[in-house]
Scaffold this active site. Structure first.
Site, PDB file in Angstrom:
ATOM      1  N   GLY A 148      -0.559   6.373 -15.255  1.00 53.28           N
ATOM      2  CA  GLY A 148       0.712   6.077 -14.610  1.00 53.28           C
ATOM      3  C   GLY A 148       1.028   4.604 -14.726  1.00 53.28           C
ATOM      4  N   PRO A 202       1.822   0.649 -14.115  1.00 55.39           N
ATOM      5  CG  PRO A 202       1.992  -1.299 -15.385  1.00 55.39           C
ATOM      6  CD  PRO A 202       2.575   0.067 -15.227  1.00 55.39           C
ATOM      7  N   GLY A 203       0.471  -0.668 -11.084  1.00 59.11           N
ATOM      8  CA  GLY A 203       0.782  -0.900  -9.676  1.00 59.11           C
ATOM      9  C   GLY A 203       1.050   0.338  -8.861  1.00 59.11           C
ATOM     10  N   GLY A 244      -1.203   2.371  -7.854  1.00 56.30           N
ATOM     11  CA  GLY A 244      -2.310   2.646  -6.949  1.00 56.30           C
ATOM     12  C   GLY A 244      -3.461   3.418  -7.567  1.00 56.30           C
ATOM     13  CE  LYS A 245      -2.935   3.101 -13.589  1.00 60.62           C
ATOM     14  NZ  LYS A 245      -1.628   2.557 -13.197  1.00 60.62           N
ATOM     15  CB  THR A 246      -7.345  -0.042  -8.791  1.00 60.51           C
ATOM     16  OG1 THR A 246      -6.852  -0.334 -10.087  1.00 60.51           O
ATOM     17  CG2 THR A 246      -8.679  -0.692  -8.591  1.00 60.51           C
ATOM     18  CG  HIS A 268      19.677  15.249 -18.259  1.00 56.72           C
ATOM     19  ND1 HIS A 268      20.161  15.160 -19.538  1.00 56.72           N
ATOM     20  CD2 HIS A 268      18.451  15.808 -18.364  1.00 56.72           C
ATOM     21  CE1 HIS A 268      19.275  15.641 -20.384  1.00 56.72           C
ATOM     22  NE2 HIS A 268      18.216  16.052 -19.684  1.00 56.72           N
ATOM     23  CD  GLU A 269      15.690  15.572 -15.493  1.00 49.94           C
ATOM     24  OE1 GLU A 269      15.271  16.742 -15.638  1.00 49.94           O
ATOM     25  OE2 GLU A 269      15.611  14.703 -16.378  1.00 49.94           O
TER      26      GLU A 269
HETATM   27  P1  ADP Z   1      -2.913   0.154 -10.467  1.00 47.03           P
HETATM   28  O1  ADP Z   1      -4.401   0.249 -10.532  1.00 47.03           O
HETATM   29  O2  ADP Z   1      -2.249   1.490 -10.609  1.00 47.03           O
HETATM   30  O3  ADP Z   1      -2.295  -0.854 -11.366  1.00 47.03           O
HETATM   31  P2  ADP Z   1      -3.491  -0.836  -7.853  1.00 47.03           P
HETATM   32  O4  ADP Z   1      -4.317   0.250  -7.306  1.00 47.03           O
HETATM   33  O5  ADP Z   1      -4.201  -2.030  -8.353  1.00 47.03           O
HETATM   34  O6  ADP Z   1      -2.521  -0.292  -8.993  1.00 47.03           O
HETATM   35  O7  ADP Z   1      -2.419  -1.248  -6.750  1.00 47.03           O
HETATM   36  C1  ADP Z   1      -2.202  -2.589  -6.380  1.00 47.03           C
HETATM   37  C2  ADP Z   1      -1.858  -2.718  -4.927  1.00 47.03           C
HETATM   38  O8  ADP Z   1      -0.613  -2.086  -4.625  1.00 47.03           O
HETATM   39  C3  ADP Z   1      -2.841  -2.016  -4.003  1.00 47.03           C
HETATM   40  O9  ADP Z   1      -3.918  -2.843  -3.715  1.00 47.03           O
HETATM   41  C4  ADP Z   1      -2.001  -1.746  -2.774  1.00 47.03           C
HETATM   42  O10 ADP Z   1      -1.899  -2.859  -1.944  1.00 47.03           O
HETATM   43  C5  ADP Z   1      -0.625  -1.479  -3.358  1.00 47.03           C
HETATM   44  N1  ADP Z   1      -0.405  -0.035  -3.521  1.00 47.03           N
HETATM   45  C6  ADP Z   1      -0.149   0.607  -4.682  1.00 47.03           C
HETATM   46  N2  ADP Z   1       0.025   1.929  -4.467  1.00 47.03           N
HETATM   47  C7  ADP Z   1      -0.118   2.136  -3.146  1.00 47.03           C
HETATM   48  C8  ADP Z   1      -0.061   3.303  -2.304  1.00 47.03           C
HETATM   49  N3  ADP Z   1       0.187   4.515  -2.798  1.00 47.03           N
HETATM   50  N4  ADP Z   1      -0.273   3.138  -0.991  1.00 47.03           N
HETATM   51  C9  ADP Z   1      -0.531   1.905  -0.489  1.00 47.03           C
HETATM   52  N5  ADP Z   1      -0.599   0.794  -1.208  1.00 47.03           N
HETATM   53  C10 ADP Z   1      -0.396   0.882  -2.526  1.00 47.03           C
HETATM   54 ZN    ZN Z   2      16.520  17.032 -20.252  1.00 42.10          ZN
END
Ligand code: ADP
Ligand code: ZN
Length: 578
Positions: free
Chosen positions: A190, A192-193, A195-197, A412-413
């Site tokens: 997904g 960046p940012g 929340g994968k980590t 569209h959707e």
């Molecule tokens: P990714 O690994 O997808 O790039 P991160 O897990 O590093 O993203 O997310 C960075 C920061 O964004 C997290 O430390 C958190 O503070 C915030 N964040 C992202 N997604 C969420 C979520 N679903 N709920 C709460 N905080 C989130």
């Molecule tokens: Zn379509």
């Protein structure tokens, strides 16, 4: 100046400065207060009061009297002086006198200088060790993870998809005794940012196992073999612990599709990837180790990585929709002095913000409130913070998709959805969304239709019309001049289906029951009439689709408005609407 980071260096430094200071002071003080003129010394000598003279080359000599006191006087620098003294029965020392006042600071100075040298040597040895030991592994190791599911707001589907893994990590023997095989590897993909980590950490936190994190780019080194050995060390470290979550961010750095040609650095990457795959097949199910990898794009990964027994579970972590954004905002405001915040409004304004960006927004607002010494963080701070965050990101990405684009995506959707609802009512739509995914803008998902051995002509035609529904809705609402490229994939699929119908399944007229592939075998060239037939068939289907949507124009409008408001709608939301 790295060694200044060592705070203990301050102690010897301080001691030596103090002792130098003391030495200077004592010297000056002693000289000023104990100087006696030479004439008085001569008198003392005559009256036999002097017991000892310290005769050195310095301009002064120290005289010790029989009563124990001492003083300084001028050095006559006379070659016969020593003889004179000795003849008068006075002891002569050719060394400077040693007194406690001198000894203490001198010793302190010597000791602290030695300590300083030792510290500097040690720290330089440490840094040089770091440079030369290319194998040194800086794993981000967290033993007691303080992140759990409560720290992850939204992302419900992704959370649901890792629940059994948590259970497995808690109790690997149980799964083993049932002969159940858990995925050894999970890929979270997904933007960046999103929340994968955070999610990977939460898995470790929920299961209460240690978390080892590294980034794929850490493995790709200039030296061949380093990456592979780092992988082995990482797994060794985790295995020592038994159960663990190993997290590899940016897995694409080592797991990208091979480009065929042996370009530079690819050998190193292959070695690293192979080491990873070997390690993963090396640990057995009982052990309770799960490798979670993250990437922005699943489609660029090498298929070797995605095979069963490796990273065979793929979980999308998508951008948050409006309700998820509200939850994320609320979560990050939890421990902050917020007052009277209009959460709904804020969630609405922050369309296409990732979790990380929402966190950033709350933080900026807090900084602004703090700068103003305001008692609370209020709406006004969020408004200012919003402009700051937007301005910072606007140039770089499509973060801030315009309202028109949102509208186009929504119509569209909904176009697809309505055609599907009307023509294929037995197929449930599990989700419609205008939140872009890695697969493209917006999207709708059909729940998996019943498994059928054959697809009949009627069904294929209806599926083609569903595919055309997106473009048809765009044309109805915005006019023929404003249709977009959004239908690219739909048209690819529908073209594929229609040509197969007419040229392979014997469902058309220009070829009848003939199969085009077999005609090519015997070098029979097919006339343009086949393409003509495909084209007119699609045109007819497209007209029918438009007509269907026009008959349901009210639904189209209502549905679209609801989707624009909620951004994502699930099966029950759609049922309610109908
Ligand atoms: P990714 O690994 O997808 O790039 P991160 O897990 O590093 O993203 O997310 C960075 C920061 O964004 C997290 O430390 C958190 O503070 C915030 N964040 C992202 N997604 C969420 C979520 N679903 N709920 C709460 N905080 C989130
Ligand atoms: Zn379509």
């Amino acid at each position: 100046m790295k060694f200044f980071k060592n705070k203990y260096i301050l102690i010897p430094l301080f001691v030596s400065i103090i002792s130098i200071f003391l030495m200077v002071i004592s010297n000056v003080y002693y000289k000023d207060n104990n100087y006696v003129n030479y004439y008085k010394f001569q008198n003392d000598m005559i009256s036999k009061k002097v017991s000892k003279v310290y005769l050195t080359n310095s301009p002064n000599i120290t005289v010790k009297l029989k009563n124990g006191t001492s003083y300084i006087t001028d050095n006559p620098r006379n070659a016969a002086f020593k003889e004179v003294l000795l003849n008068s029965g006075i002891e002569v020392s050719e060394q400077a006198p040693i007194s406690a006042v001198d000894i203490i600071p001198t010793t302190a100075l010597v000791l602290s200088v030695l300590t300083l040298i030792a510290i500097v040597l040690k720290s330089s040895k440490l840094t040089s060790k770091k440079i030369f030991a290319v194998d040194a592994l800086d794993t981000d190791e967290v033993k007691n993870v303080d992140v759990n599911f409560e720290s992850v707001a939204g992302n419900e589907e992704a959370k649901e998809n890792v629940k059994d893994v948590i259970d497995f990590l808690k109790n690997p023997e149980k799964y083993y005794s049932y002969g159940a095989r858990m995925p050894k590897g999970i890929i979270l993909y997904g933007e960046p940012g999103t929340g994968k980590t955070l999610l990977a950490k939460a898995v470790a936190g929920e299961a209460n196992v240690p978390f080892y994190a590294m980034s794929g780019s850490d493995f790709v080194q200039i030296y061949v073999g380093v990456g592979a050995s780092r992988i082995r060390q990482l797994f060794k470290k985790a295995r020592l612990h038994g159960r663990a979550v190993i997290f590899i961010d940016e897995i694409d750095a080592i797991g990208k599709k091979r480009d065929g040609g042996k370009s530079g650095g690819s050998e190193e990457r292959d070695q690293t990837l192979n080491a990873l795959l070997t390690e993963m097949s090396g640990f057995n199910e009982k052990q309770g180790i799960v490798v979670i990898a993250a990437t922005n794009r699943l489609d660029i990964l090498d298929s070797a990585l995605l095979r069963p027994g490796r990273f065979d579970r793929h979980i999308e972590v998508s951008l948050p929709d409006i309700s998820a954004r509200k939850k994320i905002l609320r979560l990050h405001m939890k421990n902050k002095p917020v007052n009277n915040i209009n959460l709904d409004d804020l969630a609405k304004k922050t369309a296409y913000f990732s979790g990380a960006k929402l966190e950033n927004l709350v933080n900026e607002a807090a900084i602004l409130a703090c700068k103003e010494n305001s008692d609370y963080i209020e709406n006004i701070h969020f408004e200012k913070a919003f402009s700051i965050v937007i301005a910072g990101h606007e140039k770089i990405s499509r973060d801030y998709i315009s309202d028109t684009d949102r509208k186009i995506t929504a119509y569209h959707e909904v176009g697809h959805s309505i055609v599907s609802l009307k023509l294929l009512p037995q197929e449930k739509i599990s989700k419609v969304t205008i939140i872009p995914s890695t697969k493209g803008a917006g999207g709708y998902t059909l729940s998996i239709p019943e498994d059928k051995m054959y697809q009949n002509k009627d069904y294929i035609i209806k599926r083609i019309m569903v595919l055309l529904g997106g473009r048809a809705a765009e044309e109805i609402i915005f006019g023929n001049n404003n249709i977009t490229t959004g239908a690219y994939n739909d048209l690819k699929q529908s073209t594929n289906m229609i040509t197969n119908m007419i040229t392979k399944y014997g469902m058309g007229t220009s070829l009848g029951l003939l199969n085009i592939d077999e005609l090519y075998e015997i070098n029979y060239s097919v006339s343009n009439s086949v393409i003509e037939e495909c084209k007119t068939t699609v045109e007819n289907l497209y007209d029918k689709t438009k007509k269907l949507l026009l008959e349901n124009k009210d639904l189209l409008e209502n549905f679209t408005n609801a989707l624009l408001e909620n951004e994502t709608m699930y099966e029950n939301d759609i049922q309610k609407l109908l």
